[in-house]
Design a protein around this motif. Structure first.
Motif, PDB file in Angstrom:
ATOM      1  N   SER A  70       3.654   4.741  -8.944  1.00 25.53           N
ATOM      2  CA  SER A  70       4.905   4.452  -8.757  1.00 25.53           C
ATOM      3  C   SER A  70       6.019   4.078  -7.509  1.00 25.53           C
ATOM      4  CB  SER A  70       5.492   6.139  -8.487  1.00 25.53           C
ATOM      5  OG  SER A  70       6.941   5.963  -8.980  1.00 25.53           O
ATOM      6  N   PHE A  71       6.752   3.072  -7.585  1.00 27.83           N
ATOM      7  CA  PHE A  71       7.424   2.546  -7.450  1.00 27.83           C
ATOM      8  C   PHE A  71       8.569   2.147  -7.529  1.00 27.83           C
ATOM      9  CE2 PHE A  71       8.484   0.069  -3.348  1.00 27.83           C
ATOM     10  CZ  PHE A  71       8.312  -1.382  -3.306  1.00 27.83           C
ATOM     11  N   PRO A  72       9.819   3.500  -6.854  1.00 23.03           N
ATOM     12  CA  PRO A  72      10.993   3.720  -7.376  1.00 23.03           C
ATOM     13  C   PRO A  72      12.260   2.848  -6.836  1.00 23.03           C
ATOM     14  CG  PRO A  72      10.559   5.299  -6.355  1.00 23.03           C
ATOM     15  CD  PRO A  72       9.391   4.557  -6.740  1.00 23.03           C
ATOM     16  N   LEU A  73      12.748   2.584  -7.668  1.00 20.30           N
ATOM     17  CA  LEU A  73      14.422   1.052  -7.139  1.00 20.30           C
ATOM     18  C   LEU A  73      15.623   2.173  -6.852  1.00 20.30           C
ATOM     19  CD1 LEU A  73      14.573  -1.528  -5.396  1.00 20.30           C
ATOM     20  CD2 LEU A  73      15.314  -1.874  -7.885  1.00 20.30           C
ATOM     21  N   ILE A  85       0.835  -1.051   0.123  1.00 18.25           N
ATOM     22  CA  ILE A  85      -0.128  -0.161   0.140  1.00 18.25           C
ATOM     23  C   ILE A  85       1.053   1.737   0.465  1.00 18.25           C
ATOM     24  CG2 ILE A  85       0.156   0.067   2.641  1.00 18.25           C
ATOM     25  CD1 ILE A  85      -2.880   0.874   2.386  1.00 18.25           C
ATOM     26  N   VAL A  86       0.588   1.967  -0.548  1.00 19.48           N
ATOM     27  CA  VAL A  86       0.751   3.684  -0.401  1.00 19.48           C
ATOM     28  C   VAL A  86       2.293   4.210   1.020  1.00 19.48           C
ATOM     29  CG1 VAL A  86       1.299   6.085  -0.577  1.00 19.48           C
ATOM     30  CG2 VAL A  86      -0.875   4.699  -2.364  1.00 19.48           C
ATOM     31  N   ARG A 126       7.530   4.685  -1.892  1.00 19.13           N
ATOM     32  CA  ARG A 126       6.149   4.485  -2.929  1.00 19.13           C
ATOM     33  C   ARG A 126       4.826   6.271  -2.061  1.00 19.13           C
ATOM     34  NH1 ARG A 126       2.832  -0.486  -3.452  1.00 19.13           N
ATOM     35  NH2 ARG A 126       1.314   0.697  -4.783  1.00 19.13           N
ATOM     36  N   GLU A 127       5.765   7.069  -2.599  1.00 17.78           N
ATOM     37  CA  GLU A 127       4.715   7.772  -2.219  1.00 17.78           C
ATOM     38  C   GLU A 127       3.456   7.956  -2.738  1.00 17.78           C
ATOM     39  OE1 GLU A 127       7.380  10.782  -3.135  1.00 17.78           O
ATOM     40  OE2 GLU A 127       8.445  10.195  -1.649  1.00 17.78           O
ATOM     41  N   LYS A 128       3.223   7.369  -3.932  1.00 20.24           N
ATOM     42  CA  LYS A 128       2.310   7.425  -4.931  1.00 20.24           C
ATOM     43  C   LYS A 128       1.862   6.066  -5.179  1.00 20.24           C
ATOM     44  CE  LYS A 128       3.131   9.901  -8.348  1.00 20.24           C
ATOM     45  NZ  LYS A 128       3.330  10.367  -9.620  1.00 20.24           N
TER      46      LYS A 128
END
Lengths: 116, 110
Positions: free
Chosen positions: A73-76, A51-52, A68-70
């Motif tokens: 989107s899930f940047p690594l 979850i966000v 996970r701010e949005k």
């Protein structure tokens, strides 16, 4: 078209540098995942998020960080602490599997990271 | 999580039926069995999922015996484009994790 997009497809990094891999999905999925794949090997889970604003370490989280701010989107980020970062990185998403029922993970096309 | 065992590789010829078996002796009551396909330099793609007996879709069939300690993915009349790695996953759908082993590399020859 609904789907999951990873960018860039190829990425080169100098030793000692941090680098961020992008993963975006428009499937309205709650859960997202990052995997690492080495040549001839299976996928190993780095981080996942249900979850966000929440994420959990997978089996090989050392040297990596995520946010996970949005929902989409899930940047690594591969940090300089990752001793052997050259690999194929895959991002995936799914519905929140805790709701039960048949589920599947949808994968992006991957980012191939090479340390030079 | 139940450990899975698959053959490392298999060879077949175009037009043949291919059966890939996965062993999962420690499968739990709530575990589902899921198969994925992966082409080189691409992300895995879901093929089929089942809990017991037989499941069939437009690309494959999945056979699960009564004891559920193994499962067989059946690909009818394979073509060269079916050359890929096939992964068997076993686990509850409520764990929000998907664990992939090394998979079975299927090589389809002309």
């Amino acid at each position: 078209d609904g789907g999951i997009t990873q960018s860039p497809k190829y990425l080169f990094r100098k030793e000692g540098q941090n680098v961020t891999l992008s993963c975006e999905q428009n499937l309205n999925h709650d859960a997202m995942y990052w995997y690492r794949q080495d040549p001839g090997q299976g996928l190993r889970l780095i981080y996942y998020s249900q979850i966000v604003n929440d994420f959990q370490k997978g089996d090989i989280a050392e040297g990596y960080s995520v946010s996970r701010e949005k929902k989409e989107s899930f940047p690594l980020t591969v940090t300089s602490a990752q001793k052997n970062p050259t690999a194929f990185y895959l991002c995936a998403s799914s519905i929140d599997t805790r709701t039960g029922g048949n589920t599947e993970a949808f994968f992006g096309q991957g980012t191939r990271l090479t340390v030079v | 999580l139940a450990k899975t065992t698959q053959p490392i590789s298999m060879d077949s010829y175009e037009g043949q039926e291919v059966n890939i078996t996965c062993s999962h002796n420690n499968i739990a009551t709530n575990d589902y069995i899921t198969w994925y396909q992966q082409f080189p330099s691409q992300g895995p793609r879901f093929i089929i999922q089942g809990y017991k007996t037989k499941v069939t879709n437009e690309v494959a069939s999945l056979f699960i015996p009564a004891d559920r300690k193994s499962s067989t993915l059946s690909l009818p009349r394979v073509s060269l484009s079916d050359t890929a790695v096939y992964y068997c996953l076993v686990g509850e759908n409520n764990f929000n994790k998907f664990y992939f082993g090394s998979g079975t590399k299927l090589n389809v020859k002309p």
